[in-house]
Design a protein around this motif. Structure first.
Motif, PDB file in Angstrom:
ATOM      1  N   LYS A   1      37.764  58.183  83.316  1.00 32.84           N
ATOM      2  CA  LYS A   1      37.747  59.290  84.274  1.00 32.84           C
ATOM      3  C   LYS A   1      37.449  60.621  83.596  1.00 32.84           C
ATOM      4  N   ASN A   2      37.953  60.794  82.388  1.00 35.80           N
ATOM      5  CA  ASN A   2      37.863  62.084  81.712  1.00 35.80           C
ATOM      6  C   ASN A   2      36.753  62.136  80.672  1.00 35.80           C
ATOM      7  N   LEU A   3      35.918  61.115  80.606  1.00 35.20           N
ATOM      8  CA  LEU A   3      34.843  61.066  79.607  1.00 35.20           C
ATOM      9  C   LEU A   3      33.905  62.265  79.693  1.00 35.20           C
ATOM     10  N   PRO A   4      33.449  62.698  80.874  1.00 34.94           N
ATOM     11  CA  PRO A   4      32.564  63.873  80.910  1.00 34.94           C
ATOM     12  C   PRO A   4      33.225  65.124  80.326  1.00 34.94           C
ATOM     13  N   LEU A   5      34.536  65.300  80.544  1.00 32.00           N
ATOM     14  CA  LEU A   5      35.224  66.464  79.981  1.00 32.00           C
ATOM     15  C   LEU A   5      35.304  66.375  78.460  1.00 32.00           C
TER      16      LEU A   5
ATOM     17  N   LEU B   1      39.273  75.074  69.666  1.00 33.64           N
ATOM     18  CA  LEU B   1      40.145  73.981  69.247  1.00 33.64           C
ATOM     19  C   LEU B   1      41.464  73.996  70.027  1.00 33.64           C
ATOM     20  N   VAL B   2      42.059  75.169  70.238  1.00 28.95           N
ATOM     21  CA  VAL B   2      43.305  75.266  71.008  1.00 28.95           C
ATOM     22  C   VAL B   2      43.044  74.852  72.452  1.00 28.95           C
TER      23      VAL B   2
ATOM     24  N   ALA C   1      43.636  70.902  76.787  1.00 28.82           N
ATOM     25  CA  ALA C   1      42.991  70.023  77.764  1.00 28.82           C
ATOM     26  C   ALA C   1      43.368  68.567  77.511  1.00 28.82           C
ATOM     27  N   ALA C   2      43.391  68.162  76.248  1.00 33.37           N
ATOM     28  CA  ALA C   2      43.762  66.787  75.916  1.00 33.37           C
ATOM     29  C   ALA C   2      45.208  66.503  76.307  1.00 33.37           C
ATOM     30  N   TYR C   3      46.080  67.482  76.111  1.00 34.33           N
ATOM     31  CA  TYR C   3      47.482  67.321  76.479  1.00 34.33           C
ATOM     32  C   TYR C   3      47.625  67.085  77.985  1.00 34.33           C
TER      33      TYR C   3
END
Length: 183
Positions: free
Chosen positions: A136-140, A171-172, A177-179
């Motif tokens: 689902k999050n691959l494009p992001l 990077l932050v 976003a990953a969190y």
């Protein structure tokens, strides 16, 4: 059990009262004063035994000709028995009703429960499996990787403090976003 005690007033003459000799209730009930003649004041009273478990908002009621006046008798406790008094013509005519207030029937307010409620219901099978979070999050993720490559490339060309600061901000942002994506 009936919830209404009908009382007929002025049916056979002025101030005449017709009512059943007894009435049984297991909860609050209504006294329906039905006037068949001239306007009248009707007095409704609970004797001492009945007034211990029930109450009236008012005792004196004006009933217009050809109309019905409903009087609520609120029952607070049961069992009990007593007399309900109805008077018209300032006491010229009086009638009494023996009222029995019984315990409420448990079956009337209860819900029937059978064993089928204890068995879990089957869920229908999902027609398609849900895509994974990564899919689902691959494009992001691809967009974030491109932003990181762009910042590193600009930092190598510019070679300055501003480029390093920009790389840290990206990077932050990617970490945040990953969190939130994995949460």
């Amino acid at each position: 059990m009936p919830r209404t005690l009908p009382i007929h007033i002025n049916r056979d003459g002025l101030h005449d009262i017709e009512v059943a000799q007894s009435f049984e209730a297991d909860d609050s009930f209504t006294v329906a004063l039905e006037n068949h003649g001239a306007p009248v004041h009707a007095y409704v009273h609970l004797d001492d035994d009945l007034s211990r478990v029930a109450s009236l908002e008012a005792t004196n009621h004006y009933v217009e000709d050809g109309s019905t006046r409903n009087v609520t008798v609120t029952v607070h406790d049961a069992p009990a028995s007593g007399k309900l008094k109805i008077a018209t013509g300032y006491g010229a005519e009086t009638a009494y009703v023996d009222v029995d207030v019984t315990e409420p029937d448990e079956r009337s307010d209860s819900v029937q429960v059978d064993e089928s409620l204890s068995k879990p219901k089957r869920r229908p099978a999902d027609p398609e499996p849900e895509p994974s979070e990564l899919t689902k999050n691959l494009p992001l993720l691809v967009l974030g990787g491109l932003a990181l490559v762009l910042v590193i490339g600009v930092g190598a060309i510019v070679d300055g403090v501003v480029a390093v600061f920009g790389a840290l901000v990206v990077l932050v942002g990617l970490g945040a976003a990953a969190y939130f994506l994995t949460r």
